[in-house]
Design a protein around this motif. Structure first.
Motif, PDB file in Angstrom:
ATOM      1  N   MET B 126       0.847  -1.178   0.000  1.00 27.41           N
ATOM      2  CA  MET B 126       0.000   0.000   0.000  1.00 27.41           C
ATOM      3  C   MET B 126       0.888   1.234   0.000  1.00 27.41           C
ATOM      4  N   ALA B 127       0.630   2.070  -1.000  1.00 20.42           N
ATOM      5  CA  ALA B 127       1.383   3.327  -1.045  1.00 20.42           C
ATOM      6  C   ALA B 127       0.529   4.400  -0.407  1.00 20.42           C
ATOM      7  N   MET B 128       1.152   5.176   0.463  1.00 16.81           N
ATOM      8  CA  MET B 128       0.396   6.264   1.089  1.00 16.81           C
ATOM      9  C   MET B 128       1.312   7.465   1.275  1.00 16.81           C
ATOM     10  N   PRO B 129       0.714   8.639   1.333  1.00 16.84           N
ATOM     11  CA  PRO B 129       1.556   9.821   1.511  1.00 16.84           C
ATOM     12  C   PRO B 129       2.264   9.750   2.865  1.00 16.84           C
ATOM     13  N   GLY B 130       3.526  10.149   2.860  1.00 17.78           N
ATOM     14  CA  GLY B 130       4.332   9.969   4.062  1.00 17.78           C
ATOM     15  C   GLY B 130       4.321  11.169   4.985  1.00 17.78           C
ATOM     16  N   LYS B 131       5.246  11.093   5.892  1.00 19.17           N
ATOM     17  CA  LYS B 131       5.290  12.098   6.955  1.00 19.17           C
ATOM     18  C   LYS B 131       5.668  13.469   6.421  1.00 19.17           C
ATOM     19  N   ASP B 132       6.720  13.471   5.630  1.00 17.58           N
ATOM     20  CA  ASP B 132       7.096  14.738   5.011  1.00 17.58           C
ATOM     21  C   ASP B 132       6.140  15.027   3.886  1.00 17.58           C
ATOM     22  N   LEU B 133       6.050  16.277   3.561  1.00 15.56           N
ATOM     23  CA  LEU B 133       5.050  16.683   2.592  1.00 15.56           C
ATOM     24  C   LEU B 133       5.228  16.011   1.236  1.00 15.56           C
ATOM     25  N   ASP B 134       6.494  15.834   0.819  1.00 17.01           N
ATOM     26  CA  ASP B 134       6.700  15.325  -0.531  1.00 17.01           C
ATOM     27  C   ASP B 134       7.041  13.835  -0.527  1.00 17.01           C
ATOM     28  N   GLU B 135       6.795  13.187   0.565  1.00 15.14           N
ATOM     29  CA  GLU B 135       7.246  11.823   0.721  1.00 15.14           C
ATOM     30  C   GLU B 135       6.093  10.830   0.500  1.00 15.14           C
ATOM     31  N   VAL B 136       6.450   9.698  -0.088  1.00 11.91           N
ATOM     32  CA  VAL B 136       5.467   8.624  -0.218  1.00 11.91           C
ATOM     33  C   VAL B 136       6.003   7.412   0.512  1.00 11.91           C
ATOM     34  N   GLN B 137       5.120   6.793   1.295  1.00 13.11           N
ATOM     35  CA  GLN B 137       5.568   5.647   2.050  1.00 13.11           C
ATOM     36  C   GLN B 137       4.851   4.402   1.531  1.00 13.11           C
ATOM     37  N   VAL B 138       5.592   3.286   1.425  1.00 15.52           N
ATOM     38  CA  VAL B 138       4.960   2.054   0.954  1.00 15.52           C
ATOM     39  C   VAL B 138       5.018   1.027   2.072  1.00 15.52           C
ATOM     40  N   LEU B 139       3.867   0.525   2.424  1.00 14.31           N
ATOM     41  CA  LEU B 139       3.785  -0.456   3.501  1.00 14.31           C
ATOM     42  C   LEU B 139       3.440  -1.827   2.932  1.00 14.31           C
ATOM     43  N   GLU B 140       3.854  -2.831   3.671  1.00 10.05           N
ATOM     44  CA  GLU B 140       3.442  -4.158   3.301  1.00 10.05           C
ATOM     45  C   GLU B 140       2.264  -4.519   4.195  1.00 10.05           C
ATOM     46  N   LEU B 141       1.232  -5.058   3.614  1.00 12.58           N
ATOM     47  CA  LEU B 141       0.084  -5.468   4.411  1.00 12.58           C
ATOM     48  C   LEU B 141      -0.004  -6.982   4.357  1.00 12.58           C
ATOM     49  N   PRO B 142      -0.496  -7.645   5.319  1.00 10.44           N
ATOM     50  CA  PRO B 142      -1.083  -7.097   6.545  1.00 10.44           C
ATOM     51  C   PRO B 142      -0.064  -6.785   7.643  1.00 10.44           C
ATOM     52  N   SER B 143       1.239  -6.969   7.409  1.00  8.86           N
ATOM     53  CA  SER B 143       2.187  -6.786   8.516  1.00  8.86           C
ATOM     54  C   SER B 143       2.413  -5.321   8.891  1.00  8.86           C
ATOM     55  N   LYS B 144       2.042  -4.416   8.011  1.00 10.61           N
ATOM     56  CA  LYS B 144       2.205  -2.974   8.220  1.00 10.61           C
ATOM     57  C   LYS B 144       3.674  -2.550   8.295  1.00 10.61           C
ATOM     58  N   THR B 145       4.598  -3.401   7.813  1.00 12.18           N
ATOM     59  CA  THR B 145       6.001  -2.998   7.839  1.00 12.18           C
ATOM     60  C   THR B 145       6.287  -2.091   6.653  1.00 12.18           C
ATOM     61  N   SER B 146       7.119  -1.130   6.877  1.00 15.77           N
ATOM     62  CA  SER B 146       7.436  -0.179   5.809  1.00 15.77           C
ATOM     63  C   SER B 146       8.388  -0.827   4.816  1.00 15.77           C
ATOM     64  N   VAL B 147       8.030  -0.787   3.572  1.00 16.34           N
ATOM     65  CA  VAL B 147       8.892  -1.359   2.544  1.00 16.34           C
ATOM     66  C   VAL B 147       9.925  -0.338   2.093  1.00 16.34           C
ATOM     67  N   CYS B 148       9.442   0.816   1.828  1.00 16.65           N
ATOM     68  CA  CYS B 148      10.382   1.882   1.479  1.00 16.65           C
ATOM     69  C   CYS B 148       9.722   3.238   1.616  1.00 16.65           C
ATOM     70  N   THR B 149      10.504   4.226   1.638  1.00 15.98           N
ATOM     71  CA  THR B 149      10.007   5.591   1.659  1.00 15.98           C
ATOM     72  C   THR B 149      10.571   6.282   0.436  1.00 15.98           C
ATOM     73  N   LEU B 150       9.696   6.844  -0.354  1.00 14.75           N
ATOM     74  CA  LEU B 150      10.136   7.445  -1.607  1.00 14.75           C
ATOM     75  C   LEU B 150      10.118   8.953  -1.431  1.00 14.75           C
ATOM     76  N   LYS B 151      11.299   9.500  -1.460  1.00 14.45           N
ATOM     77  CA  LYS B 151      11.392  10.947  -1.247  1.00 14.45           C
ATOM     78  C   LYS B 151      12.223  11.526  -2.373  1.00 14.45           C
ATOM     79  N   PRO B 152      11.646  12.449  -3.099  1.00 18.62           N
ATOM     80  CA  PRO B 152      12.416  13.034  -4.207  1.00 18.62           C
ATOM     81  C   PRO B 152      13.628  13.777  -3.669  1.00 18.62           C
ATOM     82  N   GLU B 153      14.606  13.892  -4.524  1.00 17.06           N
ATOM     83  CA  GLU B 153      15.793  14.618  -4.081  1.00 17.06           C
ATOM     84  C   GLU B 153      15.429  16.057  -3.789  1.00 17.06           C
ATOM     85  N   ALA B 154      16.251  16.628  -2.991  1.00 18.11           N
ATOM     86  CA  ALA B 154      15.929  17.941  -2.450  1.00 18.11           C
ATOM     87  C   ALA B 154      15.689  18.984  -3.527  1.00 18.11           C
TER      88      ALA B 154
END
Lengths: 949, 342
Positions: B126-154
């Motif tokens: 599941m991809a969802m918007p992350g903590k930072d404004l421009d960040e996307v977080q991808v979780l694995e379900l049902p474990s809810k573990t974070s797979v990766c955080t996608l943050k564009p370069e500065a």
């Protein structure tokens, strides 16, 4: 009178008389003997039987012409002797038999019977009858030997001739009775020795020789003049089947082999007369009998006397029971007879027929005996072919029997119906026949003329007032008798019960779409098919193997309903008033499901739809009215069939039906109302009101979608009116949505459609007044309080404090929220819906005023806005109506003066214009409205006091 | 004369709030009926029975805050919903239950809808918007573990993610994420490396919605301007604009490609739903029913093509259901409507 018990005494008495009689044969002497016989006891007479008989026989045998009176008295005397004694000797029996027969033969010997007096004939016949009864035990059987064949033959032909040619009913009856005795089938009370198998076969063999003669003569008697009286016909029929049963019984024939009973030398001449009942003979006889049976059946089944028909049924019963193998050719005719009489007017005949049919059906002879099934399906085919012609030519009674026959054949075929109907030829013919028979008479102008007046309050009628399955009385082109329609109804239901539902529905749906000519009939048939398929209202002989599942039924019904409520079949021109909209409708046809049903709609457009006819004739309008009615009745039928399952179909059906309930044509609106009641009952709602209330979401959907189509706006507003009339405040949130649609539709068509919308608006505001101002329930205590306040202060100007109102509302909202919070989970829509009205955080209507308006007030405000514009409409009716609406709006809004006052202000100039220069009617109405203003407007603007300059 | 567009097959009423998201579930076998989940601005999720066209259940779990994404997971018995109360809830709907069994707190307060992808039996990303404004977080379900955080370069500064679409070329292969950003660009992310594969600036305004056809490897995006853009992904994983379609009125709130990849529906701020042929972006119909902005469109995945429906949810509190272009013969040969909306 002294009775002489001992033979000696009796002899003493009788001897002189006998001697005297032997010497001088006169009537007086015979009478004397007769008188003396009275004094002799039976047992004594038995001893002296032969002695006493001698002079009498001698008198008969004396050569030369005799006086009739003498012969008659002699025969009478013999009869009286024989009736108290019994014949114990074979010779005596045979001799007496032939002597008696000879009495009736003409001197020339060739042309029996002789032209004698009727009394004599009757006497001789009776004598023969008595003789047969007096024969002792086995003696009687000696009469039935090949050697006596000529004697028997003579007697039979004599009696037949009498039965056939005599005028007197008594003689006919006696002759027939006597014949019956002769073939050993006497049904009198006296004890007859039952025959064993061998004897029966012997008699059968013997009578086989007479069968042609007897059967032909009897068939002539049966089909003779009706004036001969039913008794004669009845006994002739009885005799006929008894004879046939005796000779053609399957049981006997089965035991006869090819080479049995070679004629022995010495009797060869006589044996030639005896028929050998081999297969060939049976076949040819059966062929000939079949003709006779056909003739008899045709005649007797239409006989006016029920006993004759009853006897015919009996005939069928026995022949089917005993001779179904040998008479296989005739089975068709026989079945036809009994099947045709199933619906006889006489209950006895009816129940007998039912009994017989059931026994036939139970025997499974029809189902397993291929021949019988073939015969039936052949019958069916020829009947279906002939049906249209018969329907044209026969009178109602004839049609009735023809259709009874059709129904009976179908019932007998039972589960085989579906196999028979798999043949396209059969189905085709049958369906075409039904189409023709069911053709409606559409010439009646009254149907088109009769209008519905007033509001459709009939919907509120109690449930009991309409019965299911009645439908409207229809008038058919080819028959008047209601019973005929009931028969056809049964035919269709039986078809549905046994037939392959998919095949049948498909076929009739095809006819429905094929031509306008068939459409009504096909719909009628479809309705009944479904009813039958569900096993409702059918009367059948045997159960079908597998019933149609509810799922299948539901699927079929859904597709039929889809077709019924299709634009092209539902919106038909039924009156000239709507002509204005009919061209719009034609346009609509092209947009029928433009995208979703691309493939389908093309066929619909191309089919000649009656509503696209630019100049509807009375005939076509009448036809359209009937079509709609039949379809409406169909909806009722289907609901009845599905019961509560039908609730699911309400999604698509309820709106169209309710729409028709408000139709201006009386017949349609009546039928639709009936349908509503049917639906209501089937789906288990306790009142039509409840039905509408529980399904208001479906209705709202229909209304909202139809409002988008110009041509359907009047219908939609009618449905909305009906809804509002039958609902309560809980409906508001749902309706609110639609009202917005109505208002926006009105905005688009101020000019030409204002009047139709005003109807809804006035119903709406009236409903708002009823729900929120004149409170009935306890749902709106706040309004109730205010209402009371208003009533108390009536006449004076009310001054509710703005803050008070505000405070009240705030409290109310608070309470409402608490109430909401208490709800564990809002599972039902209704609860959710009730929770709605004033939710401040999402209310965008509160923008202009400081207090947010509750939904109903907002609606009233919106309506009032429109009224201002419409006050100056050019139609008088519209103006009057607007004033009504306006008054109601003011009543609803009086609690929200912040909103009311600006509106009132804006409406004022238009109102004043109405007061000053308009039709007196309007002035009056406007004045009333103005009174309303004064009552409710809290602070009057200064110009209110001086309305006119 | 071109045929006029049809009316909705029916309209669902009773949400009494703006409808922000819709999700069909038609997977069940016969006795099961197709259902439609709708999420609305009053925080309620309605479960509609499409057979009776009535609400079966109402789920309340977002504290009155808008629900803007719902999706069924595990058949019809589990539902994921995302609300503006910064929670993503997992509902248990089996056997008449309606309880939240699990939830994820999102630190993002934007409007970006999540995206769900089934990667294996019983496993989802599941991809969802992350903590930072421009960040996307991808979780694995049902474990809810974070797979990766996608943050564009500065220095990229694409702004907030506005819409997300997880996809994978073949079942089992490495998943990708397509994300539309506030600055109007669409970025293709490789989840395994957390790297940007391609970035395409296809709109001047924020990308409101996007959908992607993994068979033809092309996607479509709508923004608040009056342009609909179709872009494709070539073998070198480069995004290229393929075609743009100019609309008369600005604002596309949602786009959806039907499962059979034949047509495309857009939800317009101009109250209209537009239907396009997906192959050539040929305008087919304009469905005009709603009286306010259309927020979302969704196609049903019914096993019978003839019963596939289109649903649209709008600000006017209504959900319109349309039965369009679903006949199997269905060559899309007739353009139904070429009329220009005013």
């Amino acid at each position: 009178m002294a009775v002489f018990d001992t033979p000696q005494e009796a002899f003493g008495i009788l001897r002189p008389v006998c001697v005297q009689l032997t010497k001088v044969q006169t009537t007086e002497n015979v009478e004397r003997l007769q008188a003396q016989l009275q004094t002799v006891s039976d047992s004594a007479l038995q001893e002296l039987q032969e002695y006493v008989l001698f002079p009498l026989r001698f008198a008969l045998k004396t050569p030369g012409p005799k006086r009739e009176s003498l012969v008659q008295s002699v025969v009478q005397c013999i009869t009286s002797i024989l009736s108290t004694t019994c014949v114990k000797k074979q010779d005596l029996l045979q001799e007496l038999f032939s002597e008696l027969c000879l009495c009736l033969s003409s001197p020339s010997g060739l042309q029996p019977p002789a032209p004698l007096s009727e009394e004599l004939k009757l006497t001789v016949i009776q004598a023969l009858h008595v003789l047969m009864h007096s024969a002792y035990g086995d003696i009687i059987l000696t009469l039935y030997q090949p050697s006596t064949l000529p004697h028997l033959g003579f007697a039979v032909s004599l009696l037949l001739a009498l039965a056939e040619q005599e005028k007197a009913k008594q003689i006919k009856l006696a002759a027939l009775k006597c014949l019956q005795v002769l073939i050993l089938q006497c049904d009198c009370q006296e004890h007859h020795r039952p025959l064993d198998t061998v004897e029966t076969r012997q008699c059968g063999n013997l009578f086989a020789s007479f069968l042609p003669g007897i059967s032909i003569a009897l068939s002539r008697v049966i089909t003779g003049d009706i004036k001969q009286g039913h008794m004669v016909t009845v006994s002739a029929i009885r005799l006929f089947y008894q004879t046939v049963c005796l000779v053609m019984a399957d049981e006997q024939l089965a035991t006869i082999t090819q080479d049995e009973e070679k004629p022995s030398g010495e009797q060869s001449r006589l044996s030639e007369l005896v028929v050998h009942r081999g297969p060939d003979w049976v076949k040819s006889t059966a062929d000939k009998l079949s003709l006779l049976i056909h003739k008899i059946v045709e005649f007797a089944s239409l006989h006016p006397h029920w006993k004759v028909r009853m006897e015919l049924v009996e005939l069928v019963h026995l022949l089917m029971l005993k001779c179904s193998q040998s008479l296989v050719e005739s089975v068709g005719h026989l079945l036809k007879a009994v099947v045709g009489l199933v619906n006889d007017e006489s209950n006895e005949v009816q129940s007998k027929c039912h009994e017989i049919l059931r026994s036939i059906a139970e025997l499974r002879t029809v189902a397993e005996n291929r021949d019988l099934a073939d015969v039936l399906s052949e019958n069916l085919h020829s009947l279906a072919t002939a049906l249209p012609r018969l329907m044209n030519s026969q009178d109602d009674q004839g049609k009735f029997s023809t259709l009874s026959l059709l129904l009976g054949s179908l019932k007998l075929l039972g589960p085989k119906v579906s196999i028979v109907l798999n043949s396209a030829a059969h189905l085709q013919r049958l369906s075409k026949a039904l189409m023709q028979v069911l053709e409606l008479d559409v010439a009646d102008v009254k149907i088109v003329e009769e209008r519905r007046w007033g509001p459709e309050d009939s919907l509120g009628e109690p449930l009991g007032s309409l019965q299911h399955g009645k439908g409207q009385k229809k008038y058919f082109r080819f028959f008047i008798d209601e019973r005929i329609f009931l028969l056809i109804q049964q035919v269709c239901r039986v078809l549905g019960y046994y037939g392959n539902l998919y095949l049948l529905v498909d076929h009739f749906m095809g006819l429905y779409n094929e031509s306008v000519v068939y459409r009504k009939q096909a719909a009628m048939v479809l309705n009944e098919l479904i009813t039958g398929a569900a096993g409702l209202g059918v009367d059948v002989l045997h159960e079908r193997e597998t019933a149609v599942s509810t799922e299948d039924l539901k699927g079929t019904i859904t597709s039929i309903l889809e077709e019924y409520t299709d634009q092209a079949n539902w919106y038909l021109t039924t009156s000239i008033d709507t002509e204005g909209t009919s061209d719009e409708l034609t346009v609509k046809h092209s947009r029928v499901r433009a995208i979703s049903r691309g493939a389908h709609s093309s066929s619909l457009i191309s089919s000649s739809s009656p509503s696209s006819d630019p100049n509807p004739t009375i005939r076509s309008m009448n036809s359209n009215i009937w079509q709609i009615c039949i379809q409406l009745e169909g909806v009722g039928c289907f609901a009845y069939v599905l019961g509560k399952e039908f609730r699911l179909l309400l999604v698509s059906v309820l709106y169209p039906v309710l729409e028709k309930a408000g139709d201006s044509t009386l017949l349609i609106s009546q039928t639709a109302t009936g349908t509503m009641v049917d639906v209501c009952r089937a789906c288990g709602y306790d009142s039509v009101q409840n039905l509408i209330n529980s399904n208001s979401d479906y209705l709202v959907n229909g209304i909202s979608l139809n409002l988008r189509r110009v041509a359907h706006q009047p219908h939609a507003s009618r449905v909305l009116e009906a809804m509002l009339r039958h609902s309560d405040a809980s409906l508001l949130p749902l309706v609110e949505d639609v009202i917005r649609d109505v208002l926006s539709a009105l905005d688009q068509f101020y000019d030409d459609r204002a009047s139709s919308f005003l109807g809804v608006l006035s119903t709406l505001v009236a409903a708002l007044v009823q729900w929120f101002v004149v409170v009935k329930g306890k749902e709106h205590p706040q309004e109730q309080n205010l209402e009371q306040q208003r009533k108390q202060g009536k006449g004076s100007v009310i001054t509710p404090m703005v803050q008070e109102v505000e405070q009240f509302f705030l409290d109310y909202i608070k309470q409402k929220q608490i109430a909401e919070g208490n709800l564990p989970a809002m599972e039902e829509e209704e609860e959710e819906v009730q929770a709605l009205p004033p939710e401040p955080e999402m209310d965008d209507s509160g923008a202009e005023g400081e207090t947010p308006l509750p939904a109903h007030a907002q609606i009233a405000k919106d309506v009032m806005e429109r009224c201002i514009h419409l006050l100056s409409d050019k139609s008088l009716r519209v103006r009057l109506k607007v004033l009504d609406v306006l008054e109601f709006c003011v009543i609803v809004l009086h609690l929200h003066e912040n909103h009311l006052l600006p509106m009132a202000h804006r409406a004022w100039p238009a109102l004043v214009t109405r007061l000053i220069n308009d039709d007196p009617l309007v002035v009056l109405r406007a004045f009333k409205a103005e009174e309303g203003y004064e009552t409710f407007a809290v602070t009057k603007p200064p110009q209110y006091q001086q309305p006119a300059p | 004369m071109a045929l006029p567009p049809p009316d909705p097959q029916f309209v669902l009423r009773g949400t009494s709030a703006e409808v922000h998201t819709l999700h069909f579930y038609c997977g069940g076998q016969e006795p099961d009926y197709p259902i439609l989940f709708s999420g609305s601005s009053n925080g309620l999720i309605h479960v509609w029975n499409l057979k009776t066209r009535r609400v079966d259940t109402i789920l309340d779990g977002h504290g009155g805050k808008s629900v803007y994404w719902v999706e069924a997971i595990y058949g019809r018995d589990r539902l994921l919903s995302q609300g503006r109360n910064q929670k993503i809830c997992l509902w248990d709907l089996a056997e008449g239950r309606n309880t939240v069994t699990d939830s994820v707190f999102t630190e993002n307060v934007g409007f970006c809808k999540c995206s769900l992808l089934k990667v294996a039996q019983g496993h989802w990303l599941m991809a969802m918007p992350g903590k930072d404004l421009d960040e996307v977080q991808v979780l694995e379900l049902p474990s809810k573990t974070s797979v990766c955080t996608l943050k564009p370069e500065a220095d990229a500064k694409p702004g907030m993610p506005m819409s997300l679409k997880l996809w994978q070329p073949d079942f089992g292969s490495c998943p990708f994420l397509l994300a539309g950003y506030e600055d109007g660009s669409v970025i293709l992310w490789n989840l395994s490396g957390g790297k940007i594969l391609s970035r395409l600036a296809c709109h001047q305004e924020p990308v409101m919605s996007l959908d992607f056809d993994s068979e033809k490897t092309k996607g479509v995006s709508g923004s608040s301007e009056e342009v609909l853009t179709v872009w494709s992904l070539d073998e070198q994983q480069n995004l290229k604009v393929q075609k743009t379609h100019k609309l008369v009125n600005a604002g596309i709130a949602d786009v959806a490609i039907r499962q059979d990849k034949k047509i495309l529906a857009t939800a317009g701020w101009d109250h209209r739903i537009r239907i396009f042929g997906w192959k050539k972006l040929k305008p087919l119909a304009i469905l005009d029913y709603h009286t306010a902005t259309v927020h979302c469109v969704s196609f049903s995945d019914h096993s019978r093509p003839s019963e596939r429906l289109l649903a649209a949810g709008s600000k006017d509190h209504r959900i319109s259901i349309w039965s369009i272009y679903n006949q199997t013969s269905g060559a899309l040969h007739c353009p139904l409507e070429t009329r220009k909306p005013d």
